[in-house]
Design a protein around this motif. Structure first.
Motif, PDB file in Angstrom:
ATOM      1  N   ARG A   1      -3.142   5.651  -5.756  1.00 32.18           N
ATOM      2  CA  ARG A   1      -4.335   6.283  -6.334  1.00 32.18           C
ATOM      3  C   ARG A   1      -4.128   6.640  -7.801  1.00 32.18           C
ATOM      4  N   GLN A   2      -2.881   6.949  -8.141  1.00 31.43           N
ATOM      5  CA  GLN A   2      -2.637   7.440  -9.510  1.00 31.43           C
ATOM      6  C   GLN A   2      -3.046   6.386 -10.535  1.00 31.43           C
ATOM      7  N   LYS A   3      -3.665   6.894 -11.610  1.00 34.92           N
ATOM      8  CA  LYS A   3      -4.124   5.960 -12.652  1.00 34.92           C
ATOM      9  C   LYS A   3      -2.948   5.616 -13.572  1.00 34.92           C
TER      10      LYS A   3
ATOM     11  N   PHE B   1       0.879  -1.170   0.000  1.00 36.29           N
ATOM     12  CA  PHE B   1       0.000   0.000   0.000  1.00 36.29           C
ATOM     13  C   PHE B   1       0.913   1.215   0.000  1.00 36.29           C
ATOM     14  N   GLY B   2       0.716   2.105  -0.972  1.00 34.83           N
ATOM     15  CA  GLY B   2       1.645   3.227  -1.129  1.00 34.83           C
ATOM     16  C   GLY B   2       2.648   2.916  -2.225  1.00 34.83           C
ATOM     17  N   GLY B   3       2.187   2.183  -3.251  1.00 39.35           N
ATOM     18  CA  GLY B   3       3.080   1.690  -4.311  1.00 39.35           C
ATOM     19  C   GLY B   3       3.662   2.781  -5.184  1.00 39.35           C
ATOM     20  N   THR B   4       3.069   3.999  -5.152  1.00 38.06           N
ATOM     21  CA  THR B   4       3.630   5.081  -5.978  1.00 38.06           C
ATOM     22  C   THR B   4       4.489   6.019  -5.141  1.00 38.06           C
ATOM     23  N   GLY B   5       4.637   5.708  -3.863  1.00 38.85           N
ATOM     24  CA  GLY B   5       5.302   6.634  -2.931  1.00 38.85           C
ATOM     25  C   GLY B   5       6.824   6.560  -2.968  1.00 38.85           C
ATOM     26  N   ASP B   6       7.403   7.478  -2.236  1.00 38.65           N
ATOM     27  CA  ASP B   6       8.862   7.632  -2.172  1.00 38.65           C
ATOM     28  C   ASP B   6       9.553   6.382  -1.614  1.00 38.65           C
ATOM     29  N   LEU B   7       9.008   5.845  -0.523  1.00 40.99           N
ATOM     30  CA  LEU B   7       9.643   4.693   0.115  1.00 40.99           C
ATOM     31  C   LEU B   7       9.692   3.504  -0.850  1.00 40.99           C
ATOM     32  N   THR B   8       8.587   3.280  -1.563  1.00 43.98           N
ATOM     33  CA  THR B   8       8.529   2.157  -2.499  1.00 43.98           C
ATOM     34  C   THR B   8       9.578   2.329  -3.591  1.00 43.98           C
TER      35      THR B   8
ATOM     36  N   LEU C   1       2.616  -1.629   4.683  1.00 45.37           N
ATOM     37  CA  LEU C   1       1.921  -0.343   4.730  1.00 45.37           C
ATOM     38  C   LEU C   1       2.930   0.799   4.568  1.00 45.37           C
ATOM     39  N   ALA C   2       3.236   1.114   3.307  1.00 48.54           N
ATOM     40  CA  ALA C   2       4.178   2.215   3.013  1.00 48.54           C
ATOM     41  C   ALA C   2       3.363   3.483   2.798  1.00 48.54           C
ATOM     42  N   VAL C   3       2.630   3.839   3.813  1.00 48.48           N
ATOM     43  CA  VAL C   3       1.664   4.943   3.702  1.00 48.48           C
ATOM     44  C   VAL C   3       1.796   5.831   4.927  1.00 48.48           C
ATOM     45  N   SER C   4       1.143   6.990   4.885  1.00 49.76           N
ATOM     46  CA  SER C   4       1.240   7.860   6.059  1.00 49.76           C
ATOM     47  C   SER C   4       0.453   7.229   7.212  1.00 49.76           C
ATOM     48  N   PRO C   5       0.880   7.504   8.444  1.00 50.94           N
ATOM     49  CA  PRO C   5       0.378   6.766   9.603  1.00 50.94           C
ATOM     50  C   PRO C   5      -1.140   6.797   9.793  1.00 50.94           C
TER      51      PRO C   5
ATOM     52  N   LYS D   1       7.206   3.404  10.374  1.00 51.99           N
ATOM     53  CA  LYS D   1       7.229   4.330  11.487  1.00 51.99           C
ATOM     54  C   LYS D   1       6.610   5.657  11.041  1.00 51.99           C
ATOM     55  N   PRO D   2       6.065   6.495  11.855  1.00 52.11           N
ATOM     56  CA  PRO D   2       5.999   6.335  13.296  1.00 52.11           C
ATOM     57  C   PRO D   2       4.764   5.529  13.728  1.00 52.11           C
ATOM     58  N   PHE D   3       4.937   4.697  14.771  1.00 50.76           N
ATOM     59  CA  PHE D   3       3.827   3.931  15.320  1.00 50.76           C
ATOM     60  C   PHE D   3       3.241   4.771  16.459  1.00 50.76           C
TER      61      PHE D   3
ATOM     62  N   SER E   1      -8.490   3.984  -4.112  1.00 52.43           N
ATOM     63  CA  SER E   1      -8.282   4.745  -2.889  1.00 52.43           C
ATOM     64  C   SER E   1      -8.511   3.808  -1.706  1.00 52.43           C
ATOM     65  N   PHE E   2      -7.770   4.020  -0.632  1.00 52.66           N
ATOM     66  CA  PHE E   2      -7.825   3.098   0.505  1.00 52.66           C
ATOM     67  C   PHE E   2      -9.215   2.946   1.102  1.00 52.66           C
ATOM     68  N   ASP E   3     -10.086   3.918   0.859  1.00 53.47           N
ATOM     69  CA  ASP E   3     -11.430   3.809   1.449  1.00 53.47           C
ATOM     70  C   ASP E   3     -12.435   3.172   0.493  1.00 53.47           C
TER      71      ASP E   3
ATOM     72  N   ALA F   1      19.320  -2.063   4.610  1.00 52.82           N
ATOM     73  CA  ALA F   1      18.519  -2.563   5.722  1.00 52.82           C
ATOM     74  C   ALA F   1      17.226  -3.222   5.232  1.00 52.82           C
ATOM     75  N   TYR F   2      16.605  -2.631   4.222  1.00 52.45           N
ATOM     76  CA  TYR F   2      15.306  -3.160   3.785  1.00 52.45           C
ATOM     77  C   TYR F   2      15.420  -4.557   3.172  1.00 52.45           C
ATOM     78  N   GLU F   3      16.562  -4.876   2.591  1.00 53.11           N
ATOM     79  CA  GLU F   3      16.716  -6.226   2.026  1.00 53.11           C
ATOM     80  C   GLU F   3      16.609  -7.261   3.132  1.00 53.11           C
TER      81      GLU F   3
ATOM     82  N   TYR G   1       2.621  -6.032 -10.185  1.00 57.90           N
ATOM     83  CA  TYR G   1       1.369  -5.529 -10.758  1.00 57.90           C
ATOM     84  C   TYR G   1       0.974  -4.249 -10.032  1.00 57.90           C
ATOM     85  N   TYR G   2       0.230  -3.416 -10.742  1.00 57.97           N
ATOM     86  CA  TYR G   2      -0.217  -2.158 -10.113  1.00 57.97           C
ATOM     87  C   TYR G   2      -1.742  -2.103 -10.124  1.00 57.97           C
ATOM     88  N   ARG G   3      -2.318  -1.684  -9.010  1.00 57.12           N
ATOM     89  CA  ARG G   3      -3.771  -1.502  -8.923  1.00 57.12           C
ATOM     90  C   ARG G   3      -4.058  -0.119  -8.356  1.00 57.12           C
TER      91      ARG G   3
HETATM   92  N1  LIG Z   1      10.312   7.863   2.288  1.00 58.31           N
HETATM   93  C1  LIG Z   1      11.173   7.349   3.140  1.00 58.31           C
HETATM   94  O1  LIG Z   1      12.385   7.294   2.921  1.00 58.31           O
HETATM   95  C2  LIG Z   1      10.678   6.781   4.447  1.00 58.31           C
HETATM   96  C3  LIG Z   1      11.631   6.328   5.394  1.00 58.31           C
HETATM   97  C4  LIG Z   1      11.173   5.765   6.593  1.00 58.31           C
HETATM   98  C5  LIG Z   1       9.816   5.658   6.831  1.00 58.31           C
HETATM   99  N2  LIG Z   1       8.915   6.123   5.896  1.00 58.31           N
HETATM  100  C6  LIG Z   1       7.485   5.954   6.192  1.00 58.31           C
HETATM  101  O2  LIG Z   1       6.896   5.250   5.092  1.00 58.31           O
HETATM  102  C7  LIG Z   1       5.564   5.690   4.894  1.00 58.31           C
HETATM  103  C8  LIG Z   1       5.419   6.158   3.435  1.00 58.31           C
HETATM  104  O3  LIG Z   1       6.273   7.257   3.222  1.00 58.31           O
HETATM  105  P1  LIG Z   1       6.522   7.852   1.765  1.00 58.31           P
HETATM  106  O4  LIG Z   1       7.607   8.841   1.920  1.00 58.31           O
HETATM  107  O5  LIG Z   1       6.696   6.767   0.760  1.00 58.31           O
HETATM  108  O6  LIG Z   1       5.137   8.616   1.471  1.00 58.31           O
HETATM  109  P2  LIG Z   1       4.618   9.248   0.117  1.00 58.31           P
HETATM  110  O7  LIG Z   1       5.725   9.420  -0.865  1.00 58.31           O
HETATM  111  O8  LIG Z   1       3.781  10.417   0.474  1.00 58.31           O
HETATM  112  O9  LIG Z   1       3.655   8.116  -0.478  1.00 58.31           O
HETATM  113  C9  LIG Z   1       2.367   7.872   0.011  1.00 58.31           C
HETATM  114  C10 LIG Z   1       1.697   6.782  -0.789  1.00 58.31           C
HETATM  115  O10 LIG Z   1       0.409   6.557  -0.260  1.00 58.31           O
HETATM  116  C11 LIG Z   1      -0.536   6.590  -1.326  1.00 58.31           C
HETATM  117  N3  LIG Z   1      -1.811   7.118  -0.827  1.00 58.31           N
HETATM  118  C12 LIG Z   1      -1.997   8.149   0.027  1.00 58.31           C
HETATM  119  N4  LIG Z   1      -3.312   8.284   0.290  1.00 58.31           N
HETATM  120  C13 LIG Z   1      -3.952   7.301  -0.395  1.00 58.31           C
HETATM  121  C14 LIG Z   1      -5.305   6.902  -0.513  1.00 58.31           C
HETATM  122  N5  LIG Z   1      -6.289   7.526   0.125  1.00 58.31           N
HETATM  123  N6  LIG Z   1      -5.588   5.843  -1.293  1.00 58.31           N
HETATM  124  C15 LIG Z   1      -4.598   5.185  -1.980  1.00 58.31           C
HETATM  125  N7  LIG Z   1      -3.288   5.521  -1.912  1.00 58.31           N
HETATM  126  C16 LIG Z   1      -2.976   6.562  -1.131  1.00 58.31           C
HETATM  127  C17 LIG Z   1       0.072   7.501  -2.353  1.00 58.31           C
HETATM  128  O11 LIG Z   1      -0.522   7.193  -3.593  1.00 58.31           O
HETATM  129  P3  LIG Z   1      -0.752   8.304  -4.757  1.00 58.31           P
HETATM  130  O12 LIG Z   1       0.561   9.000  -4.927  1.00 58.31           O
HETATM  131  O13 LIG Z   1      -1.073   7.465  -5.927  1.00 58.31           O
HETATM  132  O14 LIG Z   1      -1.814   9.202  -4.279  1.00 58.31           O
HETATM  133  C18 LIG Z   1       1.525   7.087  -2.276  1.00 58.31           C
HETATM  134  O15 LIG Z   1       1.720   5.887  -2.981  1.00 58.31           O
HETATM  135  C19 LIG Z   1       5.322   6.796   5.935  1.00 58.31           C
HETATM  136  O16 LIG Z   1       4.725   6.230   7.061  1.00 58.31           O
HETATM  137  C20 LIG Z   1       6.725   7.266   6.277  1.00 58.31           C
HETATM  138  O17 LIG Z   1       6.795   7.800   7.594  1.00 58.31           O
HETATM  139  C21 LIG Z   1       9.326   6.666   4.730  1.00 58.31           C
END
Ligand SMILES: NC(=O)c1ccc[n+]([C@@H]2O[C@H](COP(=O)([O-])OP(=O)(O)OC[C@H]3O[C@@H](n4cnc5c(N)ncnc54)[C@H](OP(=O)(O)O)[C@@H]3O)[C@@H](O)[C@H]2O)c1
Length: 481
Positions: free
Chosen positions: A47-49, A12-19, A120-124, A153-155, A89-91, A413-415, A84-86
């Motif tokens: 969420r992105q198409k 979850f959060g497949g388009t995000g920075d962490l992924t 869960l690579a998403v905001s808390p 984190k953060p929990f 929105s989480f809700d 570390a992630y490996e 695969y990508y799907r």
């Molecule tokens: N980035 C790091 O290096 C890092 C390091 C340590 C911990 N973390 C933790 O990892 C988590 C993710 O961080 P991040 O930096 O990767 O965040 P981010 O870049 O903001 O990515 C958030 C992801 O969540 C998705 N998302 C948000 N709301 C959504 C919704 N309602 N429905 C579906 N998808 C939704 C976004 O999708 P869309 O873009 O498609 O909307 C995106 O894929 C956080 O808890 C952060 O504290 C991150």
């Protein structure tokens, strides 16, 4: 015991920075080293198409940028056909219904055996709602297979919110299947602290108040808050860094030898340390804490011009236990400091007696420095005679640098941590009672510090003046090695 690692990993959060920066490069590294299980697939949700091909192309670019191995197209293709990508929105309930069907298909096509790794690579604020939706739509209903959830984190932001989150997660996943990730615990040298202590007779017998004068734990960053101002304003250095990384480091450094090299035994010992840390509630609080904020923090994006959030914290802590009676543990972390470094410095006591005149007012102290990042290794400082006719004593260092010669040789570390989840090994993840006791302490420190001054410090230095005074008051100095 045969470990069944085969699984579908749902990010979850497949388009995000962490992924992009960490998770997919880590999977590529595992594939490169033939360490991924045969039966494996990834379903990324955002969420992105976009379609699978577009998503895979984006990941390819990220791997090119962030991988520690060269791009091998054959290996990448083997991994990429499992991803695969799907977009949903989480809700959205429908999204979870199709996810359920997709997962069944993964079992058929990629032989993932019904096992699920939810990441869960998403905001808390999304952690609990996603987990509840998974249950509501029967995604987690499968029996006879493993289902594990990894929570970033953060929990929680304090003890109360962490308890609430834990209760909600606990209705869907057992404690055993909940992997609270702290990527620091996957770092090579943190794993090495236990080896240094427990696989050498030259250190462990000295690892106590009789021989150790004090311990310093530092996590210094050169960067400011960047685009994370919104989050950081509510957290500050104490909640962002001390609650998890630094207290974990302290616990691993100070714990008693665990009976076994197993998750529960190690975590039992860490919890004892977290419970043993005390912080004064009375008028001497200011002698135990220094808070700072770098000049210019107010101008950062999403930061209030009146903010009193600390970007630096130094603490002097004591442990209520025989081994560490009277030994101060100094911990400090801050942003916009002179050097990026994470390290543990163990300073040993001076010899009781010495007949060397040069040491009459104290020899150079023996130090054991465990360097965590960016340099990985250990330094042992001791005294030796300077060559020549004059009697002169010099501090010399034996330096073991793990990552100096072979660039990028250490696994990310992630490996390690992803493999641990597939193996069902939670040693390097934080158990609920560790999180709970860490938050209890941080809440206590935070309320004791309410009146403490947040002092401004200049970027590029070593933090506020108060941090110097905190350590010098006890006749010590910070080691910036
Ligand atoms: N980035 C790091 O290096 C890092 C390091 C340590 C911990 N973390 C933790 O990892 C988590 C993710 O961080 P991040 O930096 O990767 O965040 P981010 O870049 O903001 O990515 C958030 C992801 O969540 C998705 N998302 C948000 N709301 C959504 C919704 N309602 N429905 C579906 N998808 C939704 C976004 O999708 P869309 O873009 O498609 O909307 C995106 O894929 C956080 O808890 C952060 O504290 C991150």
């Amino acid at each position: 015991m045969i470990i069944n690692q085969s699984c579908s990993m749902i990010i979850f959060g497949g388009t995000g920075d962490l992924t992009h920066r960490k998770l997919i490069p880590a999977l590529y590294h595992l594939m490169y080293q033939e360490m991924l299980p045969e039966g494996f697939a990834v379903i990324s949700v955002g969420r992105q198409k976009k379609n699978n091909e577009e998503y895979r192309e984006e990941l390819y670019q990220s791997v090119l940028k962030y991988s520690r191995f060269p791009m091998d197209k054959t290996i990448w293709d083997q991994l990429c056909e499992k991803i695969y990508y799907r977009a949903f929105s989480f809700d959205e309930g429908d999204g979870y219904e199709s996810l359920k069907a997709d997962l069944q298909q993964m079992d058929q096509v990629h032989h993932t055996r019904g096992n699920r790794l939810y990441y869960l690579a998403v905001s808390p604020e999304n952690f609990a709602p996603i987990v509840e939706k998974l249950k509501e739509h029967g995604v987690t209903a499968k029996r006879g297979c493993w289902q594990r959830v990894v929570i970033e984190k953060p929990f929680g932001q304090d003890l109360a919110s962490a308890q609430q989150l834990n209760n909600r997660i606990g209705k869907v996943f057992s404690e055993q299947d909940t992997y609270r990730i702290d990527h620091y615990l996957g770092k090579e040298m943190i794993q090495n602290i236990m080896v240094i202590r427990f696989a050498n007779t030259i250190f462990e017998p000295l690892w106590n108040h009789q021989y150790i004068d004090h311990i310093q734990i530092t996590a210094a960053e050169t960067e400011g808050v960047g685009s994370r101002g919104g989050y950081y304003e509510k957290a500050g250095a104490l909640r962002d860094m001390v609650q998890n990384h630094l207290l974990q480091l302290l616990a691993i450094t100070a714990m008693e030898p665990p009976g076994k090299n197993e998750a529960e035994a190690i975590r039992d010992e860490k919890v004892k340390i977290l419970k043993a840390i005390h912080f004064p509630k009375d008028s001497i609080v200011h002698q135990h804490v220094a808070l700072g904020q770098y000049r210019g923090y107010h101008m950062e994006e999403k930061v209030s011009p009146q903010s009193t959030t600390e970007t630096y914290v130094a603490l002097k802590l004591f442990l209520d236990c025989d081994r560490w009676k009277g030994v101060p543990f100094y911990i400090r972390t801050g942003k916009k400091l002179q050097q990026k470094t994470s390290q543990v410095v163990i300073q040993f006591k001076q010899p009781d007696k010495t007949f060397y005149k040069e040491c009459e007012s104290g020899c150079n102290p023996n130090l054991l420095v465990i360097k965590i990042q960016p340099e990985e290794g250990t330094l042992l400082q001791f005294n030796a005679k300077k060559p020549g006719n004059l009697q002169q004593i010099l501090p010399v260092g034996m330096n073991f640098c793990q990552n100096c010669n072979l660039e990028n040789n250490s696994p990310e570390a992630y490996e390690k941590l992803l493999l641990d989840v597939m193996d069902g090994d939670a040693s390097r993840f934080t158990r609920w009672d560790e999180v709970e006791n860490a938050w209890r302490l941080i809440d206590e420190i935070s309320s004791s510090c309410e009146a403490a001054l947040v002092e401004e410090y200049l970027p590029g230095g070593w933090g506020p003046e108060g941090a110097q005074q905190l350590i010098e008051r006890s006749g010590h100095r910070w080691w910036n090695l």
